[in-house]
Design an enzyme around this catalytic site. Structure first.
Site, mmCIF file in Angstrom:
data_model
loop_
_atom_site.group_PDB
_atom_site.id
_atom_site.type_symbol
_atom_site.label_atom_id
_atom_site.label_comp_id
_atom_site.label_asym_id
_atom_site.label_seq_id
_atom_site.Cartn_x
_atom_site.Cartn_y
_atom_site.Cartn_z
ATOM 1 N N HIS A 220 -16.877 59.659 0.093
ATOM 2 C CA HIS A 220 -17.753 58.547 -0.293
ATOM 3 C C HIS A 220 -19.167 58.964 0.133
ATOM 4 O O HIS A 220 -19.338 59.735 1.082
ATOM 5 C CB HIS A 220 -17.290 57.245 0.372
ATOM 6 C CG HIS A 220 -16.036 56.698 -0.258
ATOM 7 N ND1 HIS A 220 -16.020 55.607 -1.079
ATOM 8 C CD2 HIS A 220 -14.749 57.125 -0.195
ATOM 9 C CE1 HIS A 220 -14.796 55.372 -1.502
ATOM 10 N NE2 HIS A 220 -13.987 56.285 -0.972
ATOM 11 N N CYS A 251 -14.299 50.615 -0.673
ATOM 12 C CA CYS A 251 -12.989 50.096 -0.294
ATOM 13 C C CYS A 251 -13.177 48.669 0.212
ATOM 14 O O CYS A 251 -13.940 48.447 1.145
ATOM 15 C CB CYS A 251 -12.346 50.969 0.782
ATOM 16 S SG CYS A 251 -10.742 50.325 1.269
HETATM 17 P P1 HMG Z 1 1.626 42.242 3.150
HETATM 18 O O1 HMG Z 1 0.808 41.017 2.983
HETATM 19 O O2 HMG Z 1 2.152 42.605 4.502
HETATM 20 O O3 HMG Z 1 2.812 42.259 2.103
HETATM 21 O O4 HMG Z 1 0.760 43.463 2.577
HETATM 22 P P2 HMG Z 1 4.155 41.489 2.030
HETATM 23 O O5 HMG Z 1 5.250 42.499 1.915
HETATM 24 O O6 HMG Z 1 4.225 40.446 3.120
HETATM 25 O O7 HMG Z 1 3.994 40.737 0.631
HETATM 26 C C1 HMG Z 1 3.025 39.726 0.425
HETATM 27 C C2 HMG Z 1 3.069 39.323 -1.047
HETATM 28 O O8 HMG Z 1 2.642 40.409 -1.874
HETATM 29 C C3 HMG Z 1 4.468 38.982 -1.529
HETATM 30 O O9 HMG Z 1 4.302 38.030 -2.568
HETATM 31 C C4 HMG Z 1 4.963 40.284 -2.113
HETATM 32 O O10 HMG Z 1 5.950 40.140 -3.109
HETATM 33 C C5 HMG Z 1 3.698 40.807 -2.754
HETATM 34 P P3 HMG Z 1 4.631 36.485 -2.334
HETATM 35 O O11 HMG Z 1 6.086 36.455 -1.995
HETATM 36 O O12 HMG Z 1 3.770 36.060 -1.173
HETATM 37 O O13 HMG Z 1 4.267 35.875 -3.627
HETATM 38 N N1 HMG Z 1 3.680 42.266 -2.846
HETATM 39 C C6 HMG Z 1 3.397 42.906 -3.980
HETATM 40 N N2 HMG Z 1 3.121 42.472 -5.219
HETATM 41 C C7 HMG Z 1 2.882 43.407 -6.150
HETATM 42 N N3 HMG Z 1 2.884 44.734 -5.885
HETATM 43 C C8 HMG Z 1 3.137 45.203 -4.658
HETATM 44 C C9 HMG Z 1 3.420 44.267 -3.646
HETATM 45 N N4 HMG Z 1 3.708 44.389 -2.335
HETATM 46 C C10 HMG Z 1 3.873 43.151 -1.857
HETATM 47 N N5 HMG Z 1 3.141 46.510 -4.417
HETATM 48 C C11 HMG Z 1 0.772 45.477 1.274
HETATM 49 C C12 HMG Z 1 1.277 44.781 2.509
HETATM 50 C C13 HMG Z 1 1.110 46.939 1.400
HETATM 51 C C14 HMG Z 1 1.471 44.871 0.049
HETATM 52 C C15 HMG Z 1 -0.752 45.244 1.138
HETATM 53 O O14 HMG Z 1 -1.344 45.574 2.354
HETATM 54 C C16 HMG Z 1 -1.423 46.014 0.040
HETATM 55 O O15 HMG Z 1 -1.166 45.828 -1.142
HETATM 56 N N6 HMG Z 1 -2.351 46.921 0.425
HETATM 57 C C17 HMG Z 1 -3.092 47.737 -0.512
HETATM 58 C C18 HMG Z 1 -4.566 47.626 -0.236
HETATM 59 C C19 HMG Z 1 -5.357 48.524 -1.161
HETATM 60 O O16 HMG Z 1 -5.084 48.642 -2.349
HETATM 61 N N7 HMG Z 1 -6.396 49.181 -0.617
HETATM 62 C C20 HMG Z 1 -7.268 50.020 -1.363
HETATM 63 C C21 HMG Z 1 -6.630 51.324 -1.719
HETATM 64 S S1 HMG Z 1 -6.666 52.548 -0.442
HETATM 65 C C22 HMG Z 1 -8.234 53.236 -0.548
HETATM 66 O O17 HMG Z 1 -9.059 52.747 -1.271
HETATM 67 C C23 HMG Z 1 -8.536 54.491 0.200
HETATM 68 C C24 HMG Z 1 -8.540 55.724 -0.708
HETATM 69 O O18 HMG Z 1 -9.474 55.578 -1.767
HETATM 70 C C25 HMG Z 1 -8.902 56.971 0.107
HETATM 71 C C26 HMG Z 1 -10.114 56.781 1.004
HETATM 72 O O19 HMG Z 1 -11.232 56.517 0.514
HETATM 73 O O20 HMG Z 1 -9.897 56.899 2.223
HETATM 74 C C27 HMG Z 1 -7.166 55.975 -1.338
HETATM 75 MG MG MG Z 2 -11.693 55.968 -1.546
#
Ligand code: HMG
Ligand code: MG
Length: 310
Positions: A220, A251
């Site tokens: 970044h 992010c």
């Molecule tokens: P949580 O809140 O602990 O999840 O989050 P949970 O298991 O308790 O589930 C909560 C709700 O989400 C539930 O729904 C699940 O079904 C649903 P509800 O029953 O409340 O209606 N759920 C999902 N729905 C759709 N797809 C899924 C999913 N998982 C759960 N996959 C969790 C844990 C991992 C889900 C959450 O933290 C998450 O989604 N995190 C992702 C965050 C993200 O996308 N961050 C940005 C990307 S990383 C980045 O940008 C860095 C990178 O570019 C490299 C860098 O720059 O360093 C790659």
């Molecule tokens: Mg990134």
């Protein structure tokens, strides 16, 4: 026709590199106003006419966490397949893998953190917990015969924890490598890396037996150091670089994360160095200008701005 820099090679650099485009995913995920699905599809379709061979399309993460990418399945269905272009998608957990497989994803990317605090902020777990989430996902990908990329975030600094020891990063990269993940992308999530730090981390990985052919770099540009860091990576033999068209991105879960290294800035520098990318700068420029119009603000890329003014 955009002006291009004079080609004046530097000794000791790779002849060609892969640019891994993250604009549709990392670029858009932090946008507050929802970008409609047809615009995302058009963005990707146009990007793949530029010569890019890897375009990360979207994320199958929780839509509660990243509402912008809730339309992941529709985007994937809308872009279809395209000869010679890979479309990996981000998958955090089994639920994401269910959705990615149902949407006929052909490659995935899993993501973990080098720091405890960001594992909590980004994935609601710990460093170990993030790797445990990835284990069954990687297994299922292997069974389905699809490739897996791995990301490690906060490899050069963390907004809450500050310095991130190199040994700590090497340990997490090692664990992903042992899982059988393909390319591992080292994320400078908040843009604090400097070239000596890049070289030192890469040397430590090499010493730990993780070759540069397994590594990608994800910068970044928060402090303007991304291109200098790429040059350092090139000098260490890394041949894959992540970038986002126009310099979109950030992010949503990391304070002080701003845009990704702009693909145009990367192509400009690599062209000047005589390092082949296969990417057409004119086409890219037209897309970023179009996308900037859609988002209602100029692209942060210095090259886009300079060429628009010329
Ligand atoms: P949580 O809140 O602990 O999840 O989050 P949970 O298991 O308790 O589930 C909560 C709700 O989400 C539930 O729904 C699940 O079904 C649903 P509800 O029953 O409340 O209606 N759920 C999902 N729905 C759709 N797809 C899924 C999913 N998982 C759960 N996959 C969790 C844990 C991992 C889900 C959450 O933290 C998450 O989604 N995190 C992702 C965050 C993200 O996308 N961050 C940005 C990307 S990383 C980045 O940008 C860095 C990178 O570019 C490299 C860098 O720059 O360093 C790659
Ligand atoms: Mg990134």
């Amino acid at each position: 026709m955009a002006a291009l820099p004079d080609v004046v090679p530097m000794p000791g650099l790779p002849e060609a590199v892969t640019i891994y485009e993250v604009g549709p995913r990392d670029g858009l995920q932090a946008e507050k106003a929802i970008v409609d699905t047809p615009t995302k599809i058009e963005f990707i379709r146009r990007l793949r006419e530029t010569g890019l061979t890897a375009i990360e399309a979207t994320s199958f993460v929780s839509p509660r966490w990243v509402p912008q990418l809730a339309d992941a399945a529709e985007v994937l269905a809308g872009i279809g397949e395209h000869e010679g272009v890979r479309h990996p998608v981000l998958v955090p957990n089994q639920r994401g893998m269910d959705r990615a497989l149902a949407a006929a994803a052909t490659e995935i990317a899993i993501f973990v953190s080098a720091t405890e605090r960001f594992a909590r902020e980004n994935l609601a777990t710990t460093v170990d917990g993030a790797i445990e989430l990835a284990v069954p996902v990687v297994d299922r990908a292997r069974q389905a015969g699809i490739g897996v990329r791995g990301y490690v975030s906060m490899c050069f600094g963390d907004p809450w924890e500050g310095r991130v020891p190199i040994a700590q990063v090497v340990d997490v990269v090692r664990r992903l490598a042992d899982l059988g993940v393909g390319t591992i992308s080292l994320g400078d999530t908040i843009g604090v890396a400097t070239p000596g730090h890049v070289r030192a981390l890469l040397a430590a990985l090499d010493e730990a037996g993780i070759g540069m052919d397994r590594i990608a770099l994800h910068f970044h540009d928060t402090y303007g150091g991304a291109l200098a860091n790429v040059l350092s990576g090139l000098q260490s033999g890394v041949t894959e670089y992540d970038a986002a068209a126009g310099g979109l991105g950030g992010c949503p879960f990391a304070r002080s994360a701003t845009g990704n290294l702009a693909t145009e800035d990367l192509v400009w520098m690599l062209t000047g160095l005589g390092v082949r990318t296969g990417v057409d700068l004119d086409r890219l420029l037209a897309i970023s200008t179009w996308m900037a119009g859609r988002l209602g603000r100029p692209a942060p890329s210095r090259v886009v701005q300079a060429l628009a003014a010329s």
